[in-house]
Design a protein around this motif. Structure first.
Motif, PDB file in Angstrom:
ATOM      1  N   LEU A  77       0.953  -1.050   0.089  1.00 47.54           N
ATOM      2  CA  LEU A  77       0.433   0.357  -0.306  1.00 47.54           C
ATOM      3  C   LEU A  77       1.120   0.929   0.188  1.00 47.54           C
ATOM      4  N   LEU A 108      -8.067   7.014  -5.037  1.00 50.25           N
ATOM      5  CA  LEU A 108      -8.113   5.568  -5.497  1.00 50.25           C
ATOM      6  C   LEU A 108      -7.697   4.641  -6.170  1.00 50.25           C
ATOM      7  N   THR A 111      -6.549   1.728  -3.991  1.00 49.01           N
ATOM      8  CA  THR A 111      -7.305   0.423  -3.841  1.00 49.01           C
ATOM      9  C   THR A 111      -7.405  -0.028  -4.954  1.00 49.01           C
ATOM     10  N   ASN A 112      -7.442   0.053  -5.785  1.00 51.41           N
ATOM     11  CA  ASN A 112      -7.385  -0.274  -6.944  1.00 51.41           C
ATOM     12  C   ASN A 112      -7.524  -2.039  -7.170  1.00 51.41           C
ATOM     13  N   CYS A 113      -7.778  -2.875  -7.034  1.00 53.89           N
ATOM     14  CA  CYS A 113      -7.661  -3.793  -6.991  1.00 53.89           C
ATOM     15  C   CYS A 113      -6.329  -4.371  -8.341  1.00 53.89           C
ATOM     16  N   MET A 116      -3.219  -4.395  -5.847  1.00 54.56           N
ATOM     17  CA  MET A 116      -2.844  -5.275  -5.281  1.00 54.56           C
ATOM     18  C   MET A 116      -3.029  -6.442  -6.195  1.00 54.56           C
TER      19      MET A 116
ATOM     20  N   ILE B  90      -5.181   5.928   4.028  1.00 59.28           N
ATOM     21  CA  ILE B  90      -3.676   4.204   3.447  1.00 59.28           C
ATOM     22  C   ILE B  90      -3.639   3.685   5.093  1.00 59.28           C
ATOM     23  N   ALA B  94      -4.984   0.885   7.248  1.00 62.02           N
ATOM     24  CA  ALA B  94      -4.311  -0.481   6.844  1.00 62.02           C
ATOM     25  C   ALA B  94      -4.020  -0.908   8.829  1.00 62.02           C
ATOM     26  N   VAL B 124      -7.994  -3.251   2.013  1.00 62.34           N
ATOM     27  CA  VAL B 124      -7.888  -3.018   0.210  1.00 62.34           C
ATOM     28  C   VAL B 124      -8.599  -2.500  -0.508  1.00 62.34           C
ATOM     29  N   ASN B 125     -10.096  -2.473   0.413  1.00 61.64           N
ATOM     30  CA  ASN B 125     -11.119  -2.465  -0.842  1.00 61.64           C
ATOM     31  C   ASN B 125     -11.297  -0.900  -0.373  1.00 61.64           C
ATOM     32  N   CYS B 126     -11.889  -0.481  -1.601  1.00 68.59           N
ATOM     33  CA  CYS B 126     -11.984   1.394  -1.853  1.00 68.59           C
ATOM     34  C   CYS B 126     -13.480   1.634  -1.463  1.00 68.59           C
ATOM     35  N   LEU B 129     -10.779   3.675   1.556  1.00 74.93           N
ATOM     36  CA  LEU B 129     -10.549   4.762   0.834  1.00 74.93           C
ATOM     37  C   LEU B 129     -11.451   5.447   0.466  1.00 74.93           C
TER      38      LEU B 129
END
Lengths: 214, 249
Positions: A77, A108, A111-113, A116, B90, B94, B124-126, B129
């Protein structure tokens, strides 16, 4: 493709179609839907993701042997966040209007999957060069969908492409508008993005029946 | 008091995380196959949003905003650390998720078992955030309001995933064209649901002038499209009705 071996080239071409991050792996949907009302925003978003994913994959791949697996999510992250800050600052400096349109969606990207997902699935287990190609490939796969959605939404919604009035002028009634064509403002509303992606999935799976879920 | 209620309903229905801003779509699509898991993830999202949004509000207010450091002394008043907000937010999320996980595991093992694998995923779920970033860009004025905003958007997300999970459980019994099965039809249903949620848009526009002023430029498009909206909606209802008929048969 003298530079790339066949296996490496596959890393780039696979995500463009049969292993597309959005339509097959279901990654990175959020941003794909929210900012595609204009083609320009989709393109800028694609470039941003291309940069973050390409560079991020290389960084993570270089660090893959020294990251303790327990805190790897936090490390990932932080790497992404740093890259996204660079993108955000560049956008604010050189394309301020556009960065206003994209608003929080640049942030965003963190956290764009897709990002990751590729870190976890690929960069942690492969060398930097292959990870770089994988990152580029997946970002291009993402870009293809974004640009298709952006293209149709802008064309049908406001009759323009990248701001150019390709269908004529709706007020002066030139071009297509002269024969009674109207813009479908509905395409600009966010729910239509979902439906357009749904249709893309439909088309893609009709062409390649191996992808159909049961 | 009224503004709390207003923000609460606004964040649940009008600015619904999934249907208005598409946040948290990835887990929304991935974890909505069964109602029970959807409820688990939804509850975890409400919980984490209710914790992280106020914490990030404090950070934003006393560390990141231009001039936020003035409580340290006059010479710090010029600092603008807002470019650091992504990384701060973030990192907070976390660590808060990790902390919440530890606390829940210690004091509420039953809840921990039911939330289980979802908690770490949430970092990590948008939606999480996104909640903090929207809190920042909408300039929510007080800590209490930011808490209400966090809980409200969490509940909105919960409702959305619950609804789609229930529909997906039923849709298994209907005849969806092969290539649309699974992901494709889920996208289209979500689109139709989002259209339905747009009708909440007029809910809070009446009343004070400030709200009206803000709403008018946005309202133009939906008003024009109301006709299509209702059409789509009735179609949606019809298809649901036929589906339920099929199921009953």
């Amino acid at each position: 493709m003298g530079l790339l071996s066949k296996k490496d080239a596959k890393l780039i071409t696979d995500p463009l179609a049969d292993n597309n991050p959005i339509t097959i792996q279901v990654l990175g949907i959020c941003s794909a839907l929210a900012i595609t009302a204009e083609l320009k925003a989709s393109i800028v978003m694609s470039i941003s993701v291309l940069f973050v994913l390409g560079v991020g994959n290389v960084v993570i791949s270089l660090m893959r042997n020294i990251i303790p697996s327990k805190i790897r999510i936090i490390v990932q992250l932080i790497v992404v966040a740093a890259l996204v800050i660079i993108v955000d600052q560049v956008l604010k400096a050189f394309a301020y209007e556009l960065s206003k349109t994209l608003s929080v969606f640049v942030g965003l990207i963190i956290t764009n999957c897709i990002i990751m997902g590729r870190f976890e699935a690929f960069a942690l287990g492969n060398g930097p060069w292959r990870s770089f190609l994988d990152g580029i490939g997946n970002a291009l796969g993402y870009a293809v969908i974004l640009i298709i959605v952006g293209f149709f939404r802008e064309l049908l919604g406001s009759g323009t492409l990248l701001g150019f009035k390709v269908l004529g002028d709706p007020i002066e009634k030139t071009g297509l508008y002269a024969i009674g064509y109207e813009n479908n403002g509905f395409m600009l509303l966010s729910p239509m993005a979902l439906i357009v992606v749904g249709i893309i999935i439909w088309v893609q799976r009709s062409r390649n029946t191996a992808l159909i879920e049961d | 008091m009224l503004e709390y209620v207003e923000l609460f309903f606004k964040s649940i229905f009008i600015d619904n995380m999934v249907f208005a801003t598409f946040l948290g779509m990835c887990s929304y699509l991935a974890v909505s196959k069964k109602v029970s898991t959807a409820v688990g993830l939804g509850a975890a999202v409400i919980f984490v949003l209710a914790v992280t949004v106020p914490v990030n509000w404090l950070l934003d207010q006393y560390l990141l905003q231009p001039g936020a450091l003035s409580w340290l002394g006059a010479e710090y008043a010029d600092y603008d650390l807002s470019f650091l907000s992504f990384i701060m937010f973030i990192a907070t999320i976390a660590t808060m998720v990790q902390l919440v996980e530890i606390i829940v595991e210690k004091f509420a093992p039953a809840l921990y078992n039911s939330l289980g694998i979802f908690l770490p995923l949430i970092a990590v779920n948008c939606a999480i955030l996104g909640g903090s970033l929207f809190m920042q860009s909408r300039e929510i004025p007080t800590l209490g309001l930011s808490l209400v905003y966090g809980i409200g958007s969490g509940i909105g997300w919960f409702l959305a995933i619950l609804a789609i999970a229930a529909i997906r459980e039923k849709i298994r019994y209907s005849q969806v064209p092969g290539p649309l099965r699974g992901l494709g039809i889920t996208f289209i249903i979500t689109g139709l649901m989002a259209i339905g949620f747009m009708s909440f848009g007029g809910m809070l526009t009446g009343g004070d002038d400030a709200a009206e002023k803000k709403e008018t430029p946005k309202a133009e498009v939906p008003v024009e499209k109301k006709m299509e909206l209702t059409k789509e909606d009735t179609e949606n209802n019809k298809s649901i009705a036929t589906n339920t008929k099929k199921i009953i048969e």
